[in-house]
Structure formats: C-alpha cells, structure tokens
Motif scaffolding. Structure first.
Motif, PDB file in Angstrom:
ATOM      1  N   GLN A  64      -9.475  13.260  -6.290  1.00  0.00           N
ATOM      2  CA  GLN A  64      -9.122  12.051  -6.013  1.00  0.00           C
ATOM      3  C   GLN A  64      -7.992  12.159  -5.895  1.00  0.00           C
ATOM      4  O   GLN A  64      -7.396  12.336  -6.948  1.00  0.00           O
ATOM      5  N   TYR A  65      -7.227  12.814  -4.860  1.00  0.00           N
ATOM      6  CA  TYR A  65      -5.362  12.682  -4.948  1.00  0.00           C
ATOM      7  C   TYR A  65      -5.082  11.877  -4.547  1.00  0.00           C
ATOM      8  O   TYR A  65      -5.068  11.110  -3.031  1.00  0.00           O
ATOM      9  N   ILE A  66      -4.021  11.446  -5.350  1.00  0.00           N
ATOM     10  CA  ILE A  66      -3.071  10.487  -5.106  1.00  0.00           C
ATOM     11  C   ILE A  66      -1.821  10.510  -4.787  1.00  0.00           C
ATOM     12  O   ILE A  66      -1.034  10.818  -5.905  1.00  0.00           O
ATOM     13  N   GLY A  67      -0.692   9.659  -3.790  1.00  0.00           N
ATOM     14  CA  GLY A  67       0.702  10.299  -3.799  1.00  0.00           C
ATOM     15  C   GLY A  67       0.871   9.129  -2.039  1.00  0.00           C
ATOM     16  O   GLY A  67       0.635   9.017  -1.610  1.00  0.00           O
ATOM     17  N   GLY A  68       2.147   9.428  -1.935  1.00  0.00           N
ATOM     18  CA  GLY A  68       2.881   8.735  -1.152  1.00  0.00           C
ATOM     19  C   GLY A  68       3.342   9.338   0.237  1.00  0.00           C
ATOM     20  O   GLY A  68       2.810  11.022   0.165  1.00  0.00           O
ATOM     21  N   ILE A  69       2.797   8.731   1.055  1.00  0.00           N
ATOM     22  CA  ILE A  69       2.636   9.278   2.417  1.00  0.00           C
ATOM     23  C   ILE A  69       4.144  10.306   3.342  1.00  0.00           C
ATOM     24  O   ILE A  69       3.568  10.792   4.271  1.00  0.00           O
ATOM     25  N   GLU A  70       5.099  10.555   2.260  1.00  0.00           N
ATOM     26  CA  GLU A  70       6.232  11.130   2.451  1.00  0.00           C
ATOM     27  C   GLU A  70       5.779  12.524   2.483  1.00  0.00           C
ATOM     28  O   GLU A  70       6.411  13.404   2.775  1.00  0.00           O
ATOM     29  N   HIS A  71       5.366  12.413   1.900  1.00  0.00           N
ATOM     30  CA  HIS A  71       4.207  14.170   1.257  1.00  0.00           C
ATOM     31  C   HIS A  71       2.888  14.102   1.959  1.00  0.00           C
ATOM     32  O   HIS A  71       2.722  16.134   1.602  1.00  0.00           O
TER      33      HIS A  71
ATOM     34  N   MET B 236       4.437   1.453  -0.453  1.00  0.00           N
ATOM     35  CA  MET B 236       5.687   1.135  -0.986  1.00  0.00           C
ATOM     36  C   MET B 236       5.660  -0.059  -1.219  1.00  0.00           C
ATOM     37  O   MET B 236       5.244  -0.573  -1.712  1.00  0.00           O
ATOM     38  N   VAL B 237       6.567  -0.050  -2.590  1.00  0.00           N
ATOM     39  CA  VAL B 237       6.926  -1.304  -3.396  1.00  0.00           C
ATOM     40  C   VAL B 237       8.107  -1.975  -2.572  1.00  0.00           C
ATOM     41  O   VAL B 237       9.473  -1.178  -2.894  1.00  0.00           O
ATOM     42  N   THR B 238       8.010  -3.135  -2.681  1.00  0.00           N
ATOM     43  CA  THR B 238       9.430  -3.880  -1.794  1.00  0.00           C
ATOM     44  C   THR B 238       9.946  -5.156  -2.959  1.00  0.00           C
ATOM     45  O   THR B 238       8.939  -5.423  -3.228  1.00  0.00           O
TER      46      THR B 238
ATOM     47  N   SER C 289      -1.724  -6.474  -2.890  1.00  0.00           N
ATOM     48  CA  SER C 289      -2.183  -6.114  -1.523  1.00  0.00           C
ATOM     49  C   SER C 289      -2.632  -4.899  -1.393  1.00  0.00           C
ATOM     50  O   SER C 289      -2.916  -4.190  -2.198  1.00  0.00           O
ATOM     51  N   PRO C 290      -3.866  -5.126  -0.178  1.00  0.00           N
ATOM     52  CA  PRO C 290      -4.038  -3.505   0.356  1.00  0.00           C
ATOM     53  C   PRO C 290      -4.137  -2.218  -0.376  1.00  0.00           C
ATOM     54  O   PRO C 290      -2.454  -2.358   0.210  1.00  0.00           O
ATOM     55  N   PRO C 291      -4.172  -1.099  -1.342  1.00  0.00           N
ATOM     56  CA  PRO C 291      -3.679  -0.122  -1.834  1.00  0.00           C
ATOM     57  C   PRO C 291      -2.512   0.133  -1.266  1.00  0.00           C
ATOM     58  O   PRO C 291      -1.891   1.265  -0.813  1.00  0.00           O
ATOM     59  N   GLU C 292      -3.225   0.745   0.892  1.00  0.00           N
ATOM     60  CA  GLU C 292      -2.411   1.961   1.892  1.00  0.00           C
ATOM     61  C   GLU C 292      -1.294   0.848   2.504  1.00  0.00           C
ATOM     62  O   GLU C 292      -0.706   1.732   3.298  1.00  0.00           O
ATOM     63  N   ARG C 293      -1.237  -0.082   2.011  1.00  0.00           N
ATOM     64  CA  ARG C 293       0.548  -0.998   2.223  1.00  0.00           C
ATOM     65  C   ARG C 293       1.358  -1.275   1.929  1.00  0.00           C
ATOM     66  O   ARG C 293       0.697  -1.397   0.803  1.00  0.00           O
ATOM     67  N   ASP C 294       2.195  -1.186   1.927  1.00  0.00           N
ATOM     68  CA  ASP C 294       3.586  -2.134   1.260  1.00  0.00           C
ATOM     69  C   ASP C 294       3.048  -3.519   0.414  1.00  0.00           C
ATOM     70  O   ASP C 294       2.654  -4.248   0.652  1.00  0.00           O
ATOM     71  N   VAL C 295       3.312  -3.194  -0.937  1.00  0.00           N
ATOM     72  CA  VAL C 295       3.500  -3.989  -1.560  1.00  0.00           C
ATOM     73  C   VAL C 295       4.209  -5.402  -2.106  1.00  0.00           C
ATOM     74  O   VAL C 295       5.593  -4.209  -2.529  1.00  0.00           O
TER      75      VAL C 295
END
Length: 869
Positions: A537-544, A579-581, A656-662
């Motif tokens: 399981q690899y976890i990271g931002g969509i920017e990569h 992302m965190v907003t 929030s669902p983890p794939e969405r911004d919180v």
C-alpha cells in the motif's frame, strides 16, 4: 482513575518512549509471518511538517497497525527526500552549505513526526543527500549505462541566464524564470538521459494490471505516455533551401487530410535554422519563440504566432494542392517530427492561428444534424462519435465515426503510396542532468583522449565537496577550485568530473527498494527486495500521480534488467489522499491573517471574525488549501501541545472521505478531543462496574447483553473491512456507533450483572483494540487500565463470531401515503398479517386514521410498510 481526565500531554510521550525502548515496530527479516509493506511518500525536509503530512502519515499508520494486528510482519519505514533546489537557495540566502540546513531540518521534523505516534521502523531511516544513499544511486547509474539504458545527447532546455540553470516548464512564468525573473532562453545542451521511451509500450500495458490504483491515476499515466496511431507522410517542398526537398510529418488525424490550409514547423526545426542563417528576420522570430514557455498550458493559451517562409508544401495526395509553410511558436520539435499539418476546422490551436493570419477554414466533417460551418470554436468530437464527412477521400456526406474514417484513410494512403500507418508515443526520454550543486553527482569523468569515462565502482561515492561556495550564480561544482579536476581512470591524463547532478526525481524513484535493505553494501539485496516488494500500500498526493510514479515504474524495470530486482511494478496498491484546507482571513489592508490570530464568532447564522490582539474586524475569505502564502496554516505542534496527537489523527481520519479534501476547523478538532475524553470516561466507568461485579457468577447473555455483543462483533468485522478498503471515515463512524452502544450498556450491567458482565468485558476490550490504529496512545493507556496483556500494539485483531453478524430482526420504515411516519422492529420472516396489526397500532398511524379503516396496507417483506388512507 474514575473522574480523572485523560491527559494526552503526559501519556503520549510515555507510550512513544515505550515503543522506542522495546523496538516495537522494528522489522525482523527472520520473522516467518506473511510480509506486508506500507509506505507513504517520504517528505522533503523543509523544516516543519504540516497538516497534509499529518493526514498522509495517519492514514498509512492505520493501515500498518491494522495489518500488524492481523498477524503480519509489517514494514513501515521513513526517510527523507533531501536533495533539491530549495535547500540550495536556502544555502545561498544564509551563507551555509545546503547539507547543514537540510540536516537541521531533518532533526526538527523527525521530532515532530515522532510526536505523532507513528508506528515507524526508524532503524531503516536514511536521507537521500547522504553519501551512504547516493553512492548506490551512482552504482545504479553505472549499471544502467552498461545495460544501454542511459544515453548522452543534445536537448533543448529552458535556461535561466541569471540563476544559470535549467528550468522545468512549470518554472517558466510568462517567459521568465520563476526565481530570478530573467527572460528565459531556449538552449541546446548536452545532457544525460534515461531511456524511458524504450519502455513506453511496457509501461502502458502494465497499467492494466494495477487494479488497486485509482482509475484517474492510471488515466493520467496513459495520457502522459500518449500512445497514438496515425499517419506518417512527407510534403514535397517548393522554394526550400538546398537539402530540404521534402518535409516529414506525423498526424494523429489522417481523416482530416482534406482539411489543411497550412503547414508549420517548430522554431528549432532544421529547416527553420537553415532559413535563419540567411535571414535576420527569421532569426529574430525564432529568438522570440525561444522566450516563450513550452508547457502544454503555455502552448494552448498563449498567442499563436507564425512566420510565413514563402515555401510551399505540396499535399501528398494532390500535387496541385500547395500549402503555405510557416514557422510557428506552438509547434514543438520534440514531438512527432517537429512539423504539422494545420487543419483549422478540427483543431483549436490551428483555428486560432488561421484566424490570425486569414487562412481558409475547411470543414472536413460536421455534426450529423447541423450544416453550420466552424466559427470560433473548432469541431473536435470524440473519435467514437458518428459525424457527416463532407470533404474527405470517400463518398460525400458519408456518416461514420471518426475512427472508421481514420482507418479508411490510412488504408488508402498506404495503398496509394502517399504515407504509412505509424505508432508514436508522447513519452520522451528522461533528462536527468541538472546544473546545480545540491544533488547526486553523476559518476562520469570527461577525458580529452578517452571521451566520457565511467567512474570505477571502487571509487564510489563521488562525494559533494563540503567547502563549496555560493557567492556567484550557477553551479557551485563548476566554479569549485579543485573538485572537478581528476585523473582519467583509463589513461591517467588530467580530466574533468561531470559537474551536472542528477534530477531529484531519481532519488525518489528507487527509495522504496532501498528500504528493504537500507544498510546493505549493494543498492539492494535482491532476495530481500523481492520478498518485500511490490509495496502493498503506497499513499501520497495526486500531484505525484504522473512523473514520480512513472519514473518509479521505469526504475523498477531498469533495476530488473540490471539484476537488482525481479519484478516490474513497484506499488501493488496506490492511494491518493485529498488536501487539507482552511478558511482564509484578511485584515482591513488586505493582508493575510493567520488562523491563530483570529477569533471567529457566530450569532445565529451569521459568522464574523476579529483580530485576537487588536480586536479589529477581519474578513472571512474562501476555503483553500493550507499554504504559507495565504497564512491559512495550522501548526501541528500547536495542535499536539493543546489537544494531543491522537486528536489530530482522529480528526484527519474522521471528517471526510480520505480521497477528498478535508477542511480543518476548530469545532472539528474540539469535537475529536471531546470524543477522546468520552472514551476515557467509558473505560473508567466500565472498569469500576467490572470491579464491583467481579464475584458474580456468569450466566447466558440476556437480550441486552446479546445486543451489545452483536454491536461489537459487527464493529470488528465492519471496521476491518473499511480499513482494508481505505474507508477511514466510515471506520471512525462505526467506532462512534459502537461506543454509543456501550455508553448506554454500561449503565445496564449493574441491574443484571450475571447476564451482562461478560459482554461488557469483551466489548470494552475490543473497543480499545479497534481504537488502536487510530488513537494509539489512548488505546495503550486504556489497554493498560483494563489489564490487557502486553501492548495493544502487539495484540491480535479480535475475531468476530459469524453467528453474531447475522441479523435475526429487521427495522421496517412505516409510511402513510408515501411519507415516513415511524418504524417497527420485527423478527425476519414475520407474517404480513402480524406486521399489519403492529403498524395499525402505531400512534402516528392511529392519529392519521382518526378511527377510519385504511384503504390498503402494503407490506414489502423485510423492507417497508406503506399505509394508504
């Protein structure tokens, strides 16, 4: 402990020390259990972690702790992506060596990460800026060079003449360097490349097997690789300089070959360069093109400029059809052949160009239900859409899909000898040369007699000098007085080191493999790497989602080709978190204000804000990604100091669902803190009840006990399913529900302890274990308080009884004339006649009937009841 508040400031450091002292999360290679590898994208050591880090690493930690509880040998490492331009810029500003600044930041961020209670194996820590890491990267480069996967060639680059370095397209803003503001030049430099294009088809096909990746990420990768089927042909040229009798072109839309009104070449095309040798006007236009950005966005949105060369391009299917040939600023030399056909009706950039230079716009096809010619928007339907062809190589007004017409056109061109079908890829070789100091040195020596000579592996690492100076622009390695001077390992003559360093994407393209044997004397120990990889399981931002993942996939294949690994794909499962907003705030002068300096007040539905110190009004702005520039950042250290790490983790997982911004809110984190105290009170009250009833002999569960036991067994099964599906917010919701059940149930045990005590004991113990992956410090404290054996971090995940997961009753909504008025709970399979009697006795139904008989009662078994009046 009853009545005492839980104190995270006291308990969290305590349990972190226990885990560290006992080496709880260190991995043993001799452990016979099934292996599981969870990895979050490692951080750049900027000096401070932010709430995005907290969210990312909290998610990974839940996964790691859960699979550990499921009896697996879990690898969960941490390191530092430590090379890069920010450190070099900081060194220039502070007069420091970048290594000093970087290592200070690593130590500060390590303290912060440890305060989060992450189950990391710190014994495997490394930083990519240390010779102990990059010497193996240099060895990999040499192995790939020997295997034919590395090449050196000329390439066009964005060159900042002030910073004296290559810039990525994204670092060119309005034709100027993002840092210096200097007008960027397009230069030809000789650079080192990894031959990733050789793997284009393999990388594309490999995406089909990555079914645990988000589809949007796979689509992004497919688009970047950019496989296209098209037509390769040549224009015959009239009026061209000697040596340019024809012009090779590649188009992905052969069906539009009846629609071109011009042809164009890139400013760096050999033909354009030849023309510039004898024309100052052409040379000036090419220089102007070189000042513009080359990113896709710049090409799409910038002004379309062209220079009419006076040369005519002859259509391959019609010798009488001659097109004007332009040099155009939106044509790139590194895609296709550097030349295009311009079909304005069906390409927006071509249309913008045609309108600017008053060129014809020829409709090749139109919508089936319209005869309106193209105006300001090109008609570019999907290839699968059926359209009406009015100008092409088949019958007029034929209705077919674009794909069908393309296939017919390709077949015709091949039959007539006008061109041939060809497959091309957008993917280009990966240029890794960077003209800057703070990166891994490329292990090459340049000798006048021997050419480019690899550094012998016995001489690795090629270390960066500790005494580099940054008092003048450019690469500090270039103007170091001694570092680049070396003896040629082949002939012994004076030679020069390669002063370019590697793109920092190289550092992060194989680090996951190094974690499997971080202290080995070779880049990997293949036996261990093959046993651990791919990362589960690899976890990271969509920017990569594009470059980092694509480069890592290439590197894995390259390491396989050079004997360091025996697999193709590095990451089995991939997850991209949101992302965190936070709200933004401005003072009366428009300056950004930090949330820490703002007091927000609510009156009814109205919200207002004022400055904490000055009491001046503050304007509440939009909700945006946390950023230093807009000062809407919340400091994780302040949250940990005030509420504790568990509270921050819980909020990040629950809101929030983890794939969405919180959106980070004070109310949300305060609610998470209250829940922490609520769990502590529940455990405290349960311990007191269990102590009071210790001597009571147990009997079978009564109805209340059975309901409580079912609730915790369902929670165990449901939370396991949600964590495995990375639905962390739903797992949190199930913990809330289970805790609500036991808050009520603990008050019922004293009334019937013999029948209810056992369910409370099991339920509270399991509830603590369910909290373990999310609130690990609180869980350890509660586990110790209830007398749990060892650490909760070492405890096995509870096993739910399948019999208790089956519902033997069902709740039926009750509607009257289609509107919900109540509900009843009945045993599954209850006859409709009995259900009807229960429904007609409900108070809301009785009131609405007002003594009258219903017209109809509709019972849908085990689903719903509707009373029609």
């Amino acid at each position: 402990m009853s009545g005492e508040r839980y104190n995270p400031r006291e308990m969290e450091p305590r349990w972190q020390k226990v885990w560290s002292d006992q080496k709880t999360f260190e991995v043993s290679e001799d452990d016979p259990r099934e292996r599981y590898y969870v990895l979050e994208m490692f951080p750049y050591p900027s000096g401070r972690i932010h709430m995005g880090h907290v969210r990312n690493y909290a998610m990974g930690d839940v996964v790691a702790r859960y699979h550990r509880a499921r009896g697996k040998n879990v690898l969960h490492p941490m390191g530092w992506d430590a090379f890069g331009l920010p450190a070099e810029n900081a060194a220039i500003e502070r007069g420091l060596n970048p290594g000093v600044w970087t290592r200070q930041n690593i130590e500060a961020m390590k303290v912060q990460l440890k305060s989060m209670g992450l189950s990391l194996d710190w014994s495997r820590e490394f930083a990519t800026c240390e010779p102990e890491y990059y010497q193996h990267q240099q060895a990999l480069f040499l192995d790939m060079l020997e295997a034919g996967l590395v090449t050196r060639k000329q390439s066009k680059v964005n060159w900042d003449p002030v910073d004296m370095t290559v810039l990525a397209n994204e670092q060119v803003i309005d034709g100027r360097g993002w840092r210096s503001g200097a007008i960027v030049e397009q230069r030809e430099l000789t650079q080192w490349f990894f031959k990733i294009s050789d793997f284009a088809e393999d990388l594309l096909n490999g995406l089909d097997g990555l079914n645990e990746w988000p589809e949007k990420v796979r689509v992004m990768q497919r688009n970047w690789i950019g496989k296209s089927e098209g037509l390769s042909f040549s224009f015959a040229l009239k009026g061209a300089p000697e040596g340019f009798a024809d012009l090779p072109v590649y188009t992905t839309r052969p069906d539009t070959m009846r629609g071109p009104s011009f042809a164009a070449v890139a400013a760096d095309h050999p033909l354009a360069r030849a023309l510039a040798e004898n024309s100052a006007e052409v040379a000036a236009f090419i220089a102007k093109c070189h000042q513009a950005g080359t990113s896709q966005e710049a090409l799409d949105t910038g002004e379309k400029l062209g220079f009419d060369t006076g040369i005519k391009a002859v259509h391959p299917a019609d010798p009488s059809w001659e097109l004007p040939l332009y040099i155009a600023n939106f044509v790139l030399m590194d895609y296709g052949t550097g030349a295009i056909i311009g079909c304005p009706a069906h390409d927006q950039r071509d249309l913008d160009f045609a309108r600017k230079y008053d060129l014809p716009v020829i409709d090749v096809f139109k919508p089936i239900d319209s005869d309106t010619p193209v105006d300001d928007v090109a008609f570019v339907p999907p290839k699968t859409q059926k359209v009406r062809y009015v100008q092409w190589f088949g019958p007029a007004d034929a209705e077919m899909t674009c794909a069908e017409a393309m296939a017919d056109t390709l077949a015709l061109f091949e039959k007539e000898g006008w061109g041939r079908a060809e497959t091309q890829y957008r993917l280009r070789d990966w240029g890794i040369s960077r003209q800057r100091f703070w990166g891994a040195p490329i292990p090459i020596i340049h000798c006048d007699a021997c050419g480019t000579v690899p550094v012998p592996k016995s001489d690795l690492p090629v270390r960066l000098p500790e005494d580099a100076t940054f008092d003048k622009p450019g690469n500090a390695l270039d103007h170091h007085p001694t570092w680049k001077n070396v003896t040629c390992p082949k002939c012994g003559a004076a030679a020069r080191r390669e002063t370019d360093t590697m793109d920092t994407f190289v550092d992060s393209s194989w680090y996951f493999a190094r974690f499997t044997s971080p202290h080995a004397e070779t880049p990997t120990v293949p036996e261990q790497a093959n046993a651990w990889l791919p990362v589960d399981q690899y976890i990271g931002g969509i920017e990569h989602a594009i470059l980092h993942l694509l480069y890592s996939r290439f590197f894995t294949r390259a390491m396989k080709a050079t004997g360091h690994l025996n697999l193709d794909e590095p990451f089995k499962g991939m997850f991209t978190q949101g992302m965190v907003t936070h709200e933004t705030y401005r003072d009366s002068k428009g300056a950004w204000v930090s949330p820490a300096d703002v007091v927000v007040e609510t009156t009814g539905e109205e919200r207002s804000a004022r400055h904490l110190e000055t009491d001046a009004p503050v304007t509440i702005g939009s909700i945006e990604k946390m950023s230093k520039s807009k000062r809407n950042v919340v400091d994780p250290d302040e949250i940990v100091a005030t509420y504790g790490a568990d509270t921050a983790r819980w909020f990040m997982l629950s809101d929030s669902p983890p794939e969405r911004d919180v959106q980070w809110t004070a109310a949300g984190v305060e609610g998470a803190s209250r829940f922490q105290q609520r769990i502590w009170r529940l455990v405290s009250e349960s311990i007191a009840i269990l102590e009071q009833t210790r001597s009571v002999s147990a009997v079978d569960d009564d109805e209340e006990a059975l309901a409580a036991r079912k609730a915790i067994h369902r929670a165990v099964a449901g939370i396991a399913d949600d964590i495995e599906g990375l639905r962390f917010n739903r797992a949190v919701a199930q913990i809330y529900e289970a805790s609500n059940v036991f808050v009520r149930y603990v008050g019922l045990v004293s009334a019937a302890p013999a029948a209810r005590r056992s369910a409370l004991e099991q339920g509270i113990g399991w509830l603590v274990q369910l909290l373990g992956p999310m609130m690990p410090h609180l869980a350890e404290t509660c586990w110790e308080a209830i007398g749990g054996e060892g650490l909760v971090a070492d405890a096995a995940w509870p096993q739910a009884d399948p019999a208790l997961l089956v519902d033997d009753s069902v709740t039926l909504p009750v509607q009257v004339n289609g509107k919900r008025r109540g509900e009843i709970e009945v045993a599954k399979g209850t006859p409709s006649s009995e259900i009807e009697q229960l429904v007609l006795s409900l108070d809301p139904v009785v009131r609405m009937l007002d003594g009258k008989a219903p017209r109809k009662v509709i019972v849908v078994p085990d689903r719903i009841v509707n009373v029609v009046i």
